[in-house]
Design a protein around this motif. Structure first.
Motif, PDB file in Angstrom:
ATOM      1  N   GLN A  22      -9.393 -16.872  15.076  1.00 30.24           N
ATOM      2  CA  GLN A  22      -7.961 -16.571  15.099  1.00 30.24           C
ATOM      3  C   GLN A  22      -7.547 -15.753  13.882  1.00 30.24           C
ATOM      4  O   GLN A  22      -6.737 -14.833  13.993  1.00 30.24           O
ATOM      5  CB  GLN A  22      -7.153 -17.858  15.202  1.00 30.24           C
ATOM      6  N   ALA A  23      -8.087 -16.082  12.717  1.00 32.71           N
ATOM      7  CA  ALA A  23      -7.744 -15.340  11.495  1.00 32.71           C
ATOM      8  C   ALA A  23      -8.219 -13.895  11.586  1.00 32.71           C
ATOM      9  O   ALA A  23      -7.496 -12.963  11.200  1.00 32.71           O
ATOM     10  CB  ALA A  23      -8.351 -16.034  10.273  1.00 32.71           C
ATOM     11  N   ILE A  24      -9.406 -13.684  12.109  1.00 32.35           N
ATOM     12  CA  ILE A  24      -9.938 -12.328  12.258  1.00 32.35           C
ATOM     13  C   ILE A  24      -9.098 -11.548  13.270  1.00 32.35           C
ATOM     14  O   ILE A  24      -8.738 -10.390  13.031  1.00 32.35           O
ATOM     15  CB  ILE A  24     -11.429 -12.359  12.621  1.00 32.35           C
ATOM     16  N   CYS A  25      -8.750 -12.183  14.373  1.00 25.71           N
ATOM     17  CA  CYS A  25      -7.903 -11.521  15.381  1.00 25.71           C
ATOM     18  C   CYS A  25      -6.552 -11.148  14.791  1.00 25.71           C
ATOM     19  O   CYS A  25      -6.035 -10.053  15.036  1.00 25.71           O
ATOM     20  CB  CYS A  25      -7.721 -12.418  16.595  1.00 25.71           C
ATOM     21  N   LYS A  26      -5.976 -12.050  14.010  1.00 22.59           N
ATOM     22  CA  LYS A  26      -4.684 -11.784  13.367  1.00 22.59           C
ATOM     23  C   LYS A  26      -4.795 -10.593  12.415  1.00 22.59           C
ATOM     24  O   LYS A  26      -3.943  -9.705  12.410  1.00 22.59           O
ATOM     25  CB  LYS A  26      -4.231 -13.032  12.611  1.00 22.59           C
ATOM     26  N   LYS A  29      -5.251  -7.278  14.295  1.00 22.58           N
ATOM     27  CA  LYS A  29      -3.983  -6.924  14.941  1.00 22.58           C
ATOM     28  C   LYS A  29      -2.995  -6.371  13.911  1.00 22.58           C
ATOM     29  O   LYS A  29      -2.308  -5.381  14.165  1.00 22.58           O
ATOM     30  CB  LYS A  29      -3.392  -8.146  15.651  1.00 22.58           C
ATOM     31  N   GLN A  30      -2.933  -7.009  12.732  1.00 22.16           N
ATOM     32  CA  GLN A  30      -2.043  -6.537  11.666  1.00 22.16           C
ATOM     33  C   GLN A  30      -2.415  -5.127  11.206  1.00 22.16           C
ATOM     34  O   GLN A  30      -1.564  -4.386  10.727  1.00 22.16           O
ATOM     35  CB  GLN A  30      -2.076  -7.494  10.474  1.00 22.16           C
ATOM     36  N   HIS A  31      -3.675  -4.761  11.363  1.00 25.87           N
ATOM     37  CA  HIS A  31      -4.143  -3.428  10.989  1.00 25.87           C
ATOM     38  C   HIS A  31      -4.035  -2.435  12.145  1.00 25.87           C
ATOM     39  O   HIS A  31      -4.512  -1.313  12.048  1.00 25.87           O
ATOM     40  CB  HIS A  31      -5.587  -3.489  10.468  1.00 25.87           C
ATOM     41  N   GLY A  32      -3.438  -2.870  13.247  1.00 24.08           N
ATOM     42  CA  GLY A  32      -3.224  -1.984  14.389  1.00 24.08           C
ATOM     43  C   GLY A  32      -4.476  -1.648  15.174  1.00 24.08           C
ATOM     44  O   GLY A  32      -4.544  -0.608  15.821  1.00 24.08           O
ATOM     45  N   ILE A  33      -5.468  -2.532  15.117  1.00 25.25           N
ATOM     46  CA  ILE A  33      -6.731  -2.307  15.819  1.00 25.25           C
ATOM     47  C   ILE A  33      -6.651  -2.989  17.181  1.00 25.25           C
ATOM     48  O   ILE A  33      -6.403  -4.188  17.268  1.00 25.25           O
ATOM     49  CB  ILE A  33      -7.915  -2.844  14.992  1.00 25.25           C
ATOM     50  N   ASP A  34      -6.859  -2.208  18.227  1.00 23.09           N
ATOM     51  CA  ASP A  34      -6.723  -2.709  19.594  1.00 23.09           C
ATOM     52  C   ASP A  34      -8.083  -3.125  20.159  1.00 23.09           C
ATOM     53  O   ASP A  34      -8.674  -2.426  20.969  1.00 23.09           O
ATOM     54  CB  ASP A  34      -6.082  -1.634  20.476  1.00 23.09           C
ATOM     55  N   GLN A 105     -15.758   1.462  12.574  1.00 24.85           N
ATOM     56  CA  GLN A 105     -16.206   0.457  11.605  1.00 24.85           C
ATOM     57  C   GLN A 105     -15.466   0.590  10.279  1.00 24.85           C
ATOM     58  O   GLN A 105     -15.154  -0.406   9.638  1.00 24.85           O
ATOM     59  CB  GLN A 105     -17.713   0.544  11.377  1.00 24.85           C
ATOM     60  N   THR A 106     -15.159   1.813   9.875  1.00 25.33           N
ATOM     61  CA  THR A 106     -14.460   2.014   8.596  1.00 25.33           C
ATOM     62  C   THR A 106     -13.037   1.468   8.633  1.00 25.33           C
ATOM     63  O   THR A 106     -12.472   1.163   7.595  1.00 25.33           O
ATOM     64  CB  THR A 106     -14.439   3.504   8.191  1.00 25.33           C
ATOM     65  N   THR A 107     -12.469   1.335   9.822  1.00 26.86           N
ATOM     66  CA  THR A 107     -11.132   0.758   9.976  1.00 26.86           C
ATOM     67  C   THR A 107     -11.209  -0.753  10.136  1.00 26.86           C
ATOM     68  O   THR A 107     -10.399  -1.487   9.568  1.00 26.86           O
ATOM     69  CB  THR A 107     -10.437   1.353  11.228  1.00 26.86           C
ATOM     70  N   VAL A 108     -12.171  -1.210  10.897  1.00 29.08           N
ATOM     71  CA  VAL A 108     -12.285  -2.628  11.219  1.00 29.08           C
ATOM     72  C   VAL A 108     -12.805  -3.449  10.036  1.00 29.08           C
ATOM     73  O   VAL A 108     -12.302  -4.539   9.757  1.00 29.08           O
ATOM     74  CB  VAL A 108     -13.202  -2.830  12.454  1.00 29.08           C
ATOM     75  N   GLN A 109     -13.799  -2.941   9.344  1.00 27.83           N
ATOM     76  CA  GLN A 109     -14.456  -3.732   8.299  1.00 27.83           C
ATOM     77  C   GLN A 109     -13.493  -4.240   7.232  1.00 27.83           C
ATOM     78  O   GLN A 109     -13.544  -5.420   6.875  1.00 27.83           O
ATOM     79  CB  GLN A 109     -15.607  -2.942   7.668  1.00 27.83           C
ATOM     80  N   PRO A 110     -12.593  -3.405   6.704  1.00 30.07           N
ATOM     81  CA  PRO A 110     -11.655  -3.938   5.703  1.00 30.07           C
ATOM     82  C   PRO A 110     -10.757  -5.053   6.249  1.00 30.07           C
ATOM     83  O   PRO A 110     -10.437  -6.005   5.525  1.00 30.07           O
ATOM     84  CB  PRO A 110     -10.810  -2.712   5.318  1.00 30.07           C
ATOM     85  N   ALA A 111     -10.387  -4.975   7.520  1.00 36.68           N
ATOM     86  CA  ALA A 111      -9.558  -6.017   8.125  1.00 36.68           C
ATOM     87  C   ALA A 111     -10.316  -7.337   8.198  1.00 36.68           C
ATOM     88  O   ALA A 111      -9.755  -8.410   7.933  1.00 36.68           O
ATOM     89  CB  ALA A 111      -9.090  -5.587   9.514  1.00 36.68           C
ATOM     90  N   ILE A 112     -11.581  -7.277   8.548  1.00 37.50           N
ATOM     91  CA  ILE A 112     -12.408  -8.483   8.610  1.00 37.50           C
ATOM     92  C   ILE A 112     -12.683  -9.012   7.206  1.00 37.50           C
ATOM     93  O   ILE A 112     -12.593 -10.216   6.947  1.00 37.50           O
ATOM     94  CB  ILE A 112     -13.731  -8.189   9.346  1.00 37.50           C
TER      95      ILE A 112
END
Length: 145
Positions: A22-26, A29-34, A105-112
């Motif tokens: 849930q934290a990763i999904c949140k 989502k906050q980073h606008g990743i669909d 990956q460059t967008t997703v990795q910082p969010a994770i």
């Protein structure tokens, strides 16, 4: 001994896994990743090693073939992956990343990473290491049953 304490531990482990998800999904989502969490699992596996067979990918993300096929179709529609027939066995397809999929990956990795950095700061590295050892041991015990 009736297993009550081990049952409580298993429940905590399951709840903790759900909370991480849930934290990763949140965060994504906050980073606008669909992406759904399941799509993220597939992409993460492909960022580790692309060009794997659909069967191997299904095993790595613990999905049945039908579920994985649906996920792959959605990722293809988003332009992140493509499938190519295996030259040795045309029934088998290998999954590859597109340039857009690699760039994602460059967008997703910082969010994770935000989630994991928060946990490290809050819990502390020493506590994390102690628990890693405990859960590694627990995994071995349950796996060997």
């Amino acid at each position: 001994m009736d297993g009550a304490e081990a049952r409580k531990l298993a429940h905590i482990v399951i709840r903790t896994r759900r909370a991480f998800k849930q934290a990763i999904c949140k965060s994504i989502k906050q980073h606008g990743i669909d992406l759904t969490f399941e799509m993220l699992q597939v992409m993460n596996s492909l960022w580790q090693e692309e060009g794997v067979s659909q069967q191997m990918l299904a095993e790595r993300v613990a999905k049945n073939k039908a579920s994985l096929t649906n996920l792959l179709t959605r990722l293809e529609e988003k332009g992140y992956i493509f499938r190519r027939e295996c030259t040795a066995d045309r029934r088998n397809k290998r999954v590859h990343l597109t340039a857009k999929g690699k760039e994602l990956q460059t967008t997703v990795q910082p969010a994770i990473d935000e989630v994991y950095v928060y946990v490290e700061k809050t819990l502390g590295i020493d506590n994390i290491r102690i628990n890693q050892n405990l859960f590694t041991r627990l995994y071995g015990i349950v796996e060997d049953y």
